[in-house]
Design a protein around this motif. Structure first.
Motif, PDB file in Angstrom:
ATOM      1  N   PHE A 136      10.613   1.639  -8.434  1.00 54.92           N
ATOM      2  CA  PHE A 136      10.759   1.757  -7.560  1.00 54.92           C
ATOM      3  C   PHE A 136       9.608  -0.042  -6.524  1.00 54.92           C
ATOM      4  CE2 PHE A 136       8.136   1.243  -2.989  1.00 54.92           C
ATOM      5  CZ  PHE A 136       8.782   0.459  -1.788  1.00 54.92           C
ATOM      6  N   ILE A 137       8.240   0.477  -7.138  1.00 49.05           N
ATOM      7  CA  ILE A 137       7.248  -0.769  -7.334  1.00 49.05           C
ATOM      8  C   ILE A 137       7.463  -1.285  -7.843  1.00 49.05           C
ATOM      9  CG2 ILE A 137       4.757  -0.843  -7.885  1.00 49.05           C
ATOM     10  CD1 ILE A 137       4.753   2.404  -7.199  1.00 49.05           C
ATOM     11  N   ASN A 138       8.122  -1.093  -9.672  1.00 51.39           N
ATOM     12  CA  ASN A 138       8.526  -2.740 -10.145  1.00 51.39           C
ATOM     13  C   ASN A 138       9.448  -3.634  -9.245  1.00 51.39           C
ATOM     14  OD1 ASN A 138       6.890  -2.288 -11.953  1.00 51.39           O
ATOM     15  ND2 ASN A 138       8.468  -0.135 -13.455  1.00 51.39           N
ATOM     16  N   ASN A 139      10.703  -2.893  -9.331  1.00 48.76           N
ATOM     17  CA  ASN A 139      11.851  -3.458  -8.341  1.00 48.76           C
ATOM     18  C   ASN A 139      11.505  -4.291  -6.742  1.00 48.76           C
ATOM     19  OD1 ASN A 139      13.957  -2.472  -9.526  1.00 48.76           O
ATOM     20  ND2 ASN A 139      14.178  -1.035  -8.650  1.00 48.76           N
ATOM     21  N   GLU A 140      10.353  -3.974  -6.664  1.00 47.16           N
ATOM     22  CA  GLU A 140       9.681  -4.631  -5.189  1.00 47.16           C
ATOM     23  C   GLU A 140       8.707  -5.378  -5.656  1.00 47.16           C
ATOM     24  OE1 GLU A 140      11.286  -4.391  -2.412  1.00 47.16           O
ATOM     25  OE2 GLU A 140      11.531  -3.538  -3.149  1.00 47.16           O
ATOM     26  N   ASN A 141       8.438  -5.573  -7.066  1.00 48.87           N
ATOM     27  CA  ASN A 141       7.295  -6.876  -7.596  1.00 48.87           C
ATOM     28  C   ASN A 141       6.566  -7.462  -6.641  1.00 48.87           C
ATOM     29  OD1 ASN A 141       6.867  -8.726  -9.736  1.00 48.87           O
ATOM     30  ND2 ASN A 141       8.371 -10.197  -8.881  1.00 48.87           N
ATOM     31  N   PRO A 142       5.409  -6.442  -6.181  1.00 47.64           N
ATOM     32  CA  PRO A 142       4.114  -6.717  -5.244  1.00 47.64           C
ATOM     33  C   PRO A 142       3.008  -7.685  -6.328  1.00 47.64           C
ATOM     34  CG  PRO A 142       4.031  -4.695  -6.322  1.00 47.64           C
ATOM     35  CD  PRO A 142       5.221  -5.142  -6.123  1.00 47.64           C
ATOM     36  N   ASP A 143       2.730  -8.509  -5.961  1.00 48.29           N
ATOM     37  CA  ASP A 143       1.431  -9.766  -6.334  1.00 48.29           C
ATOM     38  C   ASP A 143       0.400  -8.474  -6.708  1.00 48.29           C
ATOM     39  OD1 ASP A 143       2.587 -12.069  -6.702  1.00 48.29           O
ATOM     40  OD2 ASP A 143       2.973 -11.765  -3.779  1.00 48.29           O
ATOM     41  N   ILE A 144       0.167  -7.173  -5.434  1.00 47.26           N
ATOM     42  CA  ILE A 144      -0.920  -6.122  -5.488  1.00 47.26           C
ATOM     43  C   ILE A 144      -0.175  -5.321  -5.000  1.00 47.26           C
ATOM     44  CG2 ILE A 144      -3.144  -5.975  -4.505  1.00 47.26           C
ATOM     45  CD1 ILE A 144      -3.797  -8.863  -3.982  1.00 47.26           C
ATOM     46  N   ILE A 145      -0.670  -4.105  -5.367  1.00 45.63           N
ATOM     47  CA  ILE A 145      -0.479  -3.143  -5.089  1.00 45.63           C
ATOM     48  C   ILE A 145      -1.386  -1.957  -4.631  1.00 45.63           C
ATOM     49  CG2 ILE A 145       0.815  -2.151  -7.058  1.00 45.63           C
ATOM     50  CD1 ILE A 145       2.589  -0.026  -5.308  1.00 45.63           C
ATOM     51  N   ALA A 146      -1.967  -1.804  -3.693  1.00 43.92           N
ATOM     52  CA  ALA A 146      -2.696  -0.299  -3.086  1.00 43.92           C
ATOM     53  C   ALA A 146      -2.530   1.049  -3.400  1.00 43.92           C
ATOM     54  CB  ALA A 146      -4.047  -0.778  -2.787  1.00 43.92           C
ATOM     55  N   MET A 147      -2.304   2.030  -4.817  1.00 48.00           N
ATOM     56  CA  MET A 147      -2.317   3.222  -4.262  1.00 48.00           C
ATOM     57  C   MET A 147      -3.357   4.533  -4.377  1.00 48.00           C
ATOM     58  SD  MET A 147       0.744   3.019  -7.114  1.00 48.00           S
ATOM     59  CE  MET A 147      -0.555   1.513  -8.436  1.00 48.00           C
ATOM     60  N   GLN A 148      -2.682   5.311  -3.722  1.00 48.00           N
ATOM     61  CA  GLN A 148      -4.280   6.715  -3.004  1.00 48.00           C
ATOM     62  C   GLN A 148      -3.628   7.540  -3.474  1.00 48.00           C
ATOM     63  OE1 GLN A 148      -2.284   4.495   0.144  1.00 48.00           O
ATOM     64  NE2 GLN A 148      -3.578   3.651  -1.017  1.00 48.00           N
ATOM     65  N   SER A 207       0.841  -1.560   0.092  1.00 46.48           N
ATOM     66  CA  SER A 207      -0.132  -0.217  -0.098  1.00 46.48           C
ATOM     67  C   SER A 207       0.828   1.595  -0.094  1.00 46.48           C
ATOM     68  CB  SER A 207      -0.769  -0.164   1.064  1.00 46.48           C
ATOM     69  OG  SER A 207      -1.317   1.133   0.897  1.00 46.48           O
ATOM     70  N   TYR A 208       0.911   1.926  -1.216  1.00 43.08           N
ATOM     71  CA  TYR A 208       1.125   4.071  -1.065  1.00 43.08           C
ATOM     72  C   TYR A 208       0.796   4.527  -1.720  1.00 43.08           C
ATOM     73  CZ  TYR A 208       6.178   5.587  -2.564  1.00 43.08           C
ATOM     74  OH  TYR A 208       7.430   6.649  -2.332  1.00 43.08           O
ATOM     75  N   ASN A 209       0.254   5.746  -0.096  1.00 46.28           N
ATOM     76  CA  ASN A 209      -0.096   6.831  -0.741  1.00 46.28           C
ATOM     77  C   ASN A 209       0.960   7.267  -1.728  1.00 46.28           C
ATOM     78  OD1 ASN A 209      -0.715   9.725  -0.896  1.00 46.28           O
ATOM     79  ND2 ASN A 209      -1.811   9.525   0.743  1.00 46.28           N
ATOM     80  N   VAL A 210       0.956   7.842  -3.381  1.00 44.09           N
ATOM     81  CA  VAL A 210       2.073   8.085  -3.962  1.00 44.09           C
ATOM     82  C   VAL A 210       2.059   9.845  -4.055  1.00 44.09           C
ATOM     83  CG1 VAL A 210       2.373   5.573  -5.148  1.00 44.09           C
ATOM     84  CG2 VAL A 210       0.184   7.416  -6.240  1.00 44.09           C
ATOM     85  N   ARG A 211       1.213  10.309  -3.253  1.00 42.97           N
ATOM     86  CA  ARG A 211       1.195  12.018  -3.324  1.00 42.97           C
ATOM     87  C   ARG A 211       0.634  12.380  -5.238  1.00 42.97           C
ATOM     88  NH1 ARG A 211       4.554  15.976  -0.351  1.00 42.97           N
ATOM     89  NH2 ARG A 211       3.569  17.610  -0.006  1.00 42.97           N
ATOM     90  N   LEU A 212       0.288  11.882  -6.179  1.00 43.10           N
ATOM     91  CA  LEU A 212       0.102  12.040  -6.955  1.00 43.10           C
ATOM     92  C   LEU A 212       1.238  11.706  -7.952  1.00 43.10           C
ATOM     93  CD1 LEU A 212      -2.273  15.202  -6.721  1.00 43.10           C
ATOM     94  CD2 LEU A 212      -2.465  12.734  -7.244  1.00 43.10           C
ATOM     95  N   PHE A 213       2.217  11.201  -7.302  1.00 43.95           N
ATOM     96  CA  PHE A 213       3.709  10.533  -8.726  1.00 43.95           C
ATOM     97  C   PHE A 213       4.127  12.446  -8.739  1.00 43.95           C
ATOM     98  CE2 PHE A 213       0.969   7.316 -10.188  1.00 43.95           C
ATOM     99  CZ  PHE A 213       1.678   6.392  -9.060  1.00 43.95           C
ATOM    100  N   ASN A 214       4.389  12.778  -7.292  1.00 44.71           N
ATOM    101  CA  ASN A 214       4.799  14.502  -7.833  1.00 44.71           C
ATOM    102  C   ASN A 214       5.101  15.419  -9.007  1.00 44.71           C
ATOM    103  OD1 ASN A 214       6.703  16.151  -6.111  1.00 44.71           O
ATOM    104  ND2 ASN A 214       8.553  14.992  -7.667  1.00 44.71           N
TER     105      ASN A 214
END
Length: 337
Positions: free
Chosen positions: A127-139, A103-110
């Motif tokens: 960062f997200i692609n390197n961590e390679n989550p199965d599911i990511i929820a973004m606020q 889960s990540y609040n990405v702050r509108l990708f700056n």
């Protein structure tokens, strides 16, 4: 010697005030902000109250004085009735079939250039692609032209067809159902997806409760005076009640595997957290360590959460406190059933 005694009495009086307020704060999760909106604001200060009482305990302990028992007594009560502020040990067992959820609040990708680094957006994708989550929820998601998240399935919900801001869930596993709760009179929202992993269907909620619009870099956190700030915070907590009740009503009929994650804009000592965490596991409490601080502010605020159903096994929890690309830190957990 008499002067010293007066100072000690004054210190103990201050100690007693902070201990009493901390004790009273333990009932905050049981009082809806709609009943007494002002009370809800104090849930933000519970971490500070805990740290202050720890400080008083250490002070009296060094002096080998029985006054240390007051704060110790209140802290022990809190240990049993409130979520822990600090986790001293963690569980970490990584299995190949774990579901890795972020889960990540990405702050509108700056998008509004809050960060000086003009490559912040690309660094978040990396960062997200390197961590390679199965599911990511973004606020605070933004549909940028540069968007590059390498997960095959997604559900994105913006506030309108012309608005590029909203929430998103990306997944390695097929999304067979999705929807939005559509908060009224709010820029925030909650969405959900049903993910098919093997023979299991897992419901994932991406929650973004009403923002308190706290700006740590501005005087009075971005308000003209403290009275207006107090009123704005109280109104925000009241809105969170309606939003939380909508989430609870929506998930009531779902009896399967479940994950509730996102930015609650509130702490673990609040009414909204208690309601959402009821009959669920807090993955930080199960497997985290340290303060779990998820908001980039000197004050230790854990306002981002990943909750899951009681049948889930939480094998890992991590706060990426080294990733300073947003005003929130990413959080991640590994789950198994």
């Amino acid at each position: 010697m008499k002067k010293y005694s007066i100072v000690q009495k004054l210190i103990f009086f201050i100690n007693s005030v902070f201990a009493t307020v901390l004790l009273l704060s333990f009932v905050l999760p049981y009082i809806s902000p709609k009943i007494i909106p002002a009370f809800a604001i104090f849930s933000l200060f519970v971490p500070l109250l805990v740290l202050v009482n720890i400080g008083f305990f250490v002070y009296w302990l060094i002096k080998l004085h029985k006054n240390a028992l007051l704060s110790l007594f209140i802290l022990v009560i809190g240990w049993f009735v409130a979520p822990p502020l600090i986790k001293f040990s963690k569980k970490e067992v990584i299995l190949n079939n774990d579901l890795k959820v972020m889960s990540y609040n990405v702050r509108l990708f700056n998008h509004y250039k809050h960060e000086d680094d003009i490559t912040t957006e690309q660094k978040i994708y990396e960062f997200i692609n390197n961590e390679n989550p199965d599911i990511i929820a973004m606020q605070e998601f933004y549909q940028s032209e540069l968007l590059d998240i390498k997960l095959p399935y997604k559900y994105i919900k913006t506030k309108s067809k012309t608005n590029q801001f909203g929430l998103a869930i990306y997944s390695k596993h097929p999304i067979i159902n999705s929807g939005s709760l559509n908060f009224k009179n709010s820029a925030n929202n909650t969405i959900f997806v049903d993910v098919l992993k093997g023979n299991d269907t897992i419901r994932v909620y991406n929650v973004h409760l009403e923002s308190l619009k706290i700006n740590p870099k501005k005087e009075n956190f971005g308000e003209k005076d403290s009275e207006r700030l107090f009123k704005r915070l109280a109104n925000g907590f009241v809105k969170q009640v309606d939003q939380t009740e909508l989430i609870l009503q929506h998930q009531y009929s779902w009896k399967g595997k479940k994950i509730i994650c996102g930015d609650f804009n509130n702490t673990a000592y609040s009414w909204v957290y208690k309601k959402l965490a009821n009959n669920n596991k807090d993955t930080f409490i199960e497997s985290g360590i340290g303060l779990g601080k998820s908001f980039r502010y000197p004050y230790p605020m854990r306002i981002d959460f990943i909750l899951t159903d009681p049948n889930a096994i939480v094998n890992q929890y991590k706060t990426y406190s080294n990733i300073k690309l947003s005003d929130h830190y990413p959080i991640m957990t590994r789950l198994n059933w």
